[in-house]
Design a protein around this motif. Structure first.
Motif, PDB file in Angstrom:
ATOM      1  N   GLU A 282       0.834  -1.215   0.000  1.00  0.00           N
ATOM      2  CA  GLU A 282       0.000   0.000   0.000  1.00  0.00           C
ATOM      3  C   GLU A 282       0.864   1.259   0.000  1.00  0.00           C
ATOM      4  O   GLU A 282       0.485   2.285  -0.598  1.00  0.00           O
ATOM      5  CB  GLU A 282      -0.937  -0.029   1.199  1.00  0.00           C
ATOM      6  N   ARG A 286       0.413   4.151  -2.790  1.00  0.00           N
ATOM      7  CA  ARG A 286       0.072   5.483  -2.284  1.00  0.00           C
ATOM      8  C   ARG A 286       1.141   6.515  -2.670  1.00  0.00           C
ATOM      9  O   ARG A 286       0.817   7.640  -3.075  1.00  0.00           O
ATOM     10  CB  ARG A 286      -0.080   5.420  -0.766  1.00  0.00           C
ATOM     11  N   GLN A 290       0.682   9.949  -4.962  1.00  0.00           N
ATOM     12  CA  GLN A 290       1.025  11.293  -4.492  1.00  0.00           C
ATOM     13  C   GLN A 290       2.001  11.983  -5.447  1.00  0.00           C
ATOM     14  O   GLN A 290       1.887  13.188  -5.703  1.00  0.00           O
ATOM     15  CB  GLN A 290       1.630  11.201  -3.086  1.00  0.00           C
TER      16      GLN A 290
END
Length: 352
Positions: A282, A286, A290
């Motif tokens: 994850e 993630r 970003q």
């Protein structure tokens, strides 16, 4: 002794020098004719045959020898050059000059002949008979010992220098081999392990003992072909390098990040539970998301793209193909569901 049996120095050879003369002959190992005559009158004759051992290294030395005829070899060992001594040459004098002196060489007769032996008592009679001549002999003998020691020191220094040079060369060669091996194991573009490096790491790990719990994370770039088509391969390379940076950031010292080929990566982690593996997976997705948001704010060429990730716990007893098939099932499902996400694969579901 019967001096008629002793080989005499030819007249005119090694004539008795002036003790006040310069140091040219001070380290000579050959008796002058006057010295030989004196030693022959007071020494003990000893007949010797080829192969006879006079003494060994380490034996106590109490006797000096002069070669009257024949030949003697001195072997100092330790890769030092042996010496061959012929008529009128002397050896073993340290046995008289130094008390409890241990022989520094093996002395072996190499040609039948005769020796003059002088112990302390015979040598004292030499001093009484001609102190001036013996004094000059001792001076020359001591200078010879000093010269030999200085020569030995020089040889040892050269040997140390050669040894250091050999060690430096070995170090340089080892460094070069390590660098070459690292290049063979490493992907040029990203600096991560390549597939060969991963396989070698797994072989080494199995040889020393594989960790008991492992997780495998497969990472694939979504729409990577479009990045290359729209922005060129240099931008595509930059995207791959960004993915590698994310994997390096999340991996620990016992984890292995690898570029399997193209836009496919993997991360092999030491983990005992689904939650531990998913935290890695994850984080990867993630962080890529970003970075994409930052890139969109500046309307510039992309530095990253969405990532699809498949994760699974793997059995250390199975091989890489089994691990890959398990995690690839999860990766395929993440791609099919639109990418930019993580999917988990249970071992039981993969074998059902």
């Amino acid at each position: 002794m019967n001096r008629d049996n002793v080989v005499r120095m030819p007249a005119g050879d090694q004539a008795a020098p002036d003790p006040a003369a310069g140091p040219t002959n001070l380290v000579a190992a050959v008796l002058t004719s006057a010295e030989f005559d004196l030693f022959a009158r007071l020494g003990r004759e000893r007949r010797v045959v080829a192969g006879e051992v006079l003494f060994r290294r380490g034996d106590p030395g109490t006797t000096m020898y002069v070669v009257a005829s024949g030949e003697v070899e001195l072997d100092f060992g330790d890769d030092l050059l042996a010496k061959r001594l012929g008529p009128c040459e002397f050896f073993g004098e340290l046995g008289l000059l130094i008390g409890d002196h241990a022989r520094s060489a093996d002395a072996t007769v190499t040609m039948d002949g005769a020796l003059l032996e002088l112990s302390n008592s015979e040598f004292e009679r030499l001093v009484d008979r001609d102190p001036g001549l013996v004094s000059y002999f001792l001076r020359r003998a001591i200078m010879r010992v000093v010269a030999n020691e200085q020569g030995l020191i020089r040889r040892l220094r050269r040997r140390n220098h050669d040894l250091q040079a050999a060690l430096d060369h070995l170090h340089a060669t080892t460094t070069q081999l390590n660098q070459t091996e690292e290049m063979v194991r490493t992907d040029d573009l990203t600096g991560l392990y390549n597939r060969r490096g991963l396989n070698l790491h797994l072989q080494e790990s199995r040889a020393i003992g594989m960790p008991e719990a492992l997780g495998l994370i497969l990472v694939d770039c979504d729409r990577f072909k479009q990045v290359n088509d729209d922005h060129g391969h240099l931008v595509g390379d930059r995207v791959l390098q960004s993915v590698a940076s994310i994997l390096r950031a999340v991996s620990g010292p016992d984890d292995i990040a690898c570029r399997l080929g193209g836009d496919e990566f993997c991360l092999l982690v030491t983990a005992a539970s689904r939650d531990e593996v998913m935290r890695f997976a994850e984080y990867i997705v993630r962080t890529a998301r970003q970075l994409m948001e930052l890139s969109e704010d500046h309307h510039s060429a992309p530095t990253i793209c969405p990532l699809s990730v498949g994760a699974a716990l793997v059995d250390p007893q199975l091989d890489w193909n089994d691990w890959y098939a398990l995690a690839d099932g999860a990766l395929y499902r993440a791609k099919r569901l639109g990418g930019g996400r993580v999917e988990w694969q249970e071992p039981a579901a993969a074998t059902a």
